[in-house]
Write a protein that holds these residues in place. Sequence first.
Motif, mmCIF file in Angstrom:
data_model
loop_
_atom_site.group_PDB
_atom_site.id
_atom_site.type_symbol
_atom_site.label_atom_id
_atom_site.label_comp_id
_atom_site.label_asym_id
_atom_site.label_seq_id
_atom_site.Cartn_x
_atom_site.Cartn_y
_atom_site.Cartn_z
ATOM 1 N N ARG A 15 0.846 -1.191 0.000
ATOM 2 C CA ARG A 15 0.000 0.000 0.000
ATOM 3 C C ARG A 15 0.882 1.242 0.000
ATOM 4 O O ARG A 15 1.931 1.272 0.640
ATOM 5 C CB ARG A 15 -0.923 0.036 1.224
ATOM 6 C CG ARG A 15 -1.957 -1.082 1.258
ATOM 7 C CD ARG A 15 -2.792 -1.020 2.530
ATOM 8 N NE ARG A 15 -3.532 0.242 2.653
ATOM 9 C CZ ARG A 15 -3.194 1.232 3.480
ATOM 10 N NH1 ARG A 15 -2.138 1.113 4.277
ATOM 11 N NH2 ARG A 15 -3.916 2.348 3.529
ATOM 12 N N SER A 16 0.430 2.288 -0.732
ATOM 13 C CA SER A 16 1.124 3.575 -0.756
ATOM 14 C C SER A 16 0.107 4.678 -0.508
ATOM 15 O O SER A 16 -0.380 5.328 -1.441
ATOM 16 C CB SER A 16 1.822 3.783 -2.110
ATOM 17 O OG SER A 16 2.750 2.752 -2.363
ATOM 18 N N PRO A 17 -0.264 4.881 0.755
ATOM 19 C CA PRO A 17 -1.345 5.836 1.051
ATOM 20 C C PRO A 17 -1.007 7.275 0.665
ATOM 21 O O PRO A 17 -1.914 8.079 0.460
ATOM 22 C CB PRO A 17 -1.539 5.687 2.567
ATOM 23 C CG PRO A 17 -0.256 5.109 3.063
ATOM 24 C CD PRO A 17 0.262 4.244 1.971
ATOM 25 N N ARG A 18 0.283 7.618 0.527
ATOM 26 C CA ARG A 18 0.654 8.995 0.209
ATOM 27 C C ARG A 18 1.000 9.171 -1.273
ATOM 28 O O ARG A 18 1.536 10.197 -1.668
ATOM 29 C CB ARG A 18 1.850 9.409 1.068
ATOM 30 C CG ARG A 18 1.559 9.351 2.571
ATOM 31 C CD ARG A 18 2.720 9.875 3.372
ATOM 32 N NE ARG A 18 2.966 11.295 3.116
ATOM 33 C CZ ARG A 18 3.944 11.988 3.678
ATOM 34 N NH1 ARG A 18 4.791 11.393 4.502
ATOM 35 N NH2 ARG A 18 4.101 13.266 3.395
ATOM 36 N N ARG A 19 0.672 8.178 -2.067
ATOM 37 C CA ARG A 19 0.941 8.289 -3.496
ATOM 38 C C ARG A 19 0.065 9.390 -4.117
ATOM 39 O O ARG A 19 -1.061 9.639 -3.675
ATOM 40 C CB ARG A 19 0.654 6.954 -4.178
ATOM 41 C CG ARG A 19 0.841 6.966 -5.676
ATOM 42 C CD ARG A 19 0.708 5.578 -6.255
ATOM 43 N NE ARG A 19 0.629 5.621 -7.720
ATOM 44 C CZ ARG A 19 0.680 4.553 -8.494
ATOM 45 N NH1 ARG A 19 0.801 3.351 -7.956
ATOM 46 N NH2 ARG A 19 0.598 4.671 -9.807
ATOM 47 N N THR A 20 0.598 10.019 -5.155
ATOM 48 C CA THR A 20 -0.134 11.101 -5.819
ATOM 49 C C THR A 20 -1.490 10.599 -6.327
ATOM 50 O O THR A 20 -1.554 9.526 -6.938
ATOM 51 C CB THR A 20 0.683 11.635 -7.010
ATOM 52 O OG1 THR A 20 1.988 11.982 -6.569
ATOM 53 C CG2 THR A 20 0.012 12.845 -7.623
ATOM 54 N N PRO A 21 -2.579 11.329 -6.080
ATOM 55 C CA PRO A 21 -3.902 10.884 -6.536
ATOM 56 C C PRO A 21 -3.944 10.655 -8.042
ATOM 57 O O PRO A 21 -3.256 11.334 -8.816
ATOM 58 C CB PRO A 21 -4.818 12.035 -6.112
ATOM 59 C CG PRO A 21 -4.103 12.706 -4.997
ATOM 60 C CD PRO A 21 -2.646 12.574 -5.299
ATOM 61 N N ALA A 79 5.752 18.948 -6.444
ATOM 62 C CA ALA A 79 7.203 19.056 -6.543
ATOM 63 C C ALA A 79 7.671 18.563 -7.904
ATOM 64 O O ALA A 79 7.047 17.688 -8.517
ATOM 65 C CB ALA A 79 7.864 18.239 -5.437
ATOM 66 N N ALA A 80 8.780 19.121 -8.365
ATOM 67 C CA ALA A 80 9.329 18.696 -9.659
ATOM 68 C C ALA A 80 9.726 17.230 -9.636
ATOM 69 O O ALA A 80 9.558 16.502 -10.624
ATOM 70 C CB ALA A 80 10.532 19.569 -10.031
ATOM 71 N N SER A 81 10.238 16.765 -8.493
ATOM 72 C CA SER A 81 10.604 15.350 -8.376
ATOM 73 C C SER A 81 9.379 14.450 -8.482
ATOM 74 O O SER A 81 9.441 13.352 -9.057
ATOM 75 C CB SER A 81 11.333 15.099 -7.059
ATOM 76 O OG SER A 81 10.517 15.490 -5.961
ATOM 77 N N THR A 82 8.241 14.922 -7.953
ATOM 78 C CA THR A 82 7.003 14.146 -8.063
ATOM 79 C C THR A 82 6.535 14.078 -9.508
ATOM 80 O O THR A 82 6.129 13.022 -9.998
ATOM 81 C CB THR A 82 5.907 14.770 -7.188
ATOM 82 O OG1 THR A 82 6.350 14.810 -5.829
ATOM 83 C CG2 THR A 82 4.616 13.965 -7.274
ATOM 84 N N ALA A 83 6.612 15.206 -10.215
ATOM 85 C CA ALA A 83 6.241 15.208 -11.637
ATOM 86 C C ALA A 83 7.141 14.272 -12.429
ATOM 87 O O ALA A 83 6.676 13.549 -13.320
ATOM 88 C CB ALA A 83 6.327 16.629 -12.184
ATOM 89 N N HIS A 84 8.424 14.268 -12.102
ATOM 90 C CA HIS A 84 9.360 13.377 -12.799
ATOM 91 C C HIS A 84 9.015 11.919 -12.554
ATOM 92 O O HIS A 84 9.042 11.090 -13.476
ATOM 93 C CB HIS A 84 10.782 13.682 -12.331
ATOM 94 C CG HIS A 84 11.822 12.862 -13.009
ATOM 95 N ND1 HIS A 84 12.395 11.746 -12.421
ATOM 96 C CD2 HIS A 84 12.383 12.964 -14.242
ATOM 97 C CE1 HIS A 84 13.276 11.222 -13.260
ATOM 98 N NE2 HIS A 84 13.279 11.925 -14.356
#
Length: 317
Positions: A65-71, A99-104
């Motif tokens: 599970r990844s509860p904090r994953r981007t919706p 964050a740019a790292s999240t977009a990447h």
Amino acid sequence: MIHRNAPLTPTGRLRLAQCVVEDGWPLRRAAERFQVSHTTAARWAHRYRHHGTAGLHDRSSRPHRSPRRTPTALEAQVLRRRREHRIGPLRLAARTGIAASTAHRILQRHHMPPLAACDRATGEPVRRYEHSRPGELVHIDVKKLGRIPDGGGHKKLGRAAGRKNRTGTGYAYLHTALDDHTRLAYTENLPDETAPTCAAFLTRATAWFAARGVTVQRVLTDNAWAYSKNTWRQTCQDLGISPRWTRPWRPQTNGKVERFHRTLLDEWAYQRPYTSESERQAAFPGWLDWYNYHRPHTGISGQTPASRVTNLSGQHT
């Protein structure tokens, strides 16, 4: 894939587990025998007891599970903006508030290619190709280059003085034939790009490649006027060459020779300030020789173009 520092392979794990589960060895004795920790021996024995041989293979370390994953909706927004605007992670982050790292990571997770690997006009991944043998396809194109006046141009004299000195200098027309497989290039500086000039260049280029063991079978050009005339078609027929043309408004199809011309400009034509056109032209044969025989080419894994032609590098002195 087994980690390179793993003390046990799947075969070793099976032997350890069988000693514990089937032969009744104590865990500490098995751990000492196979030179692993007590907890490692317990883990493989437990997996073998509950899952059999299939349980002895490596498992992914990804959490269940990844509860904090981007919706999912936000990920879809990032992907939509990437397709519509063809922008990178930094600008995507500014537009979506992440964050740019999240977009990447989102782009990587959905296997979106880097912008450098995409076509600028369509945004689609660039489809690269390479013919398997020298001579199967030769790319031909003309680069129009402003001549340098005697005394130098703006790079030598500055903008104001260079502008006054350039009157009536005209243009040089660099005709290039480049082999698709080897990237071996033949270039001539000619006075124009008319049909007779282009046809005569093709004849000389074919002879130049033949002297190096390459038989030209097909040539690829754009749809310029000179390449659509009967003069060009007849010359191709006389030489036993099949002519091909790129799709209109798609110079990427002839991208190998286009890229060669960019290299030519960076590493020869504009590499240093020249005092005259004759000085620049005098430097060209040496540069072309270096390109063909000594310069590592990133498009062919660092090899030189000559090294991909049978015995050609050995013939050169």
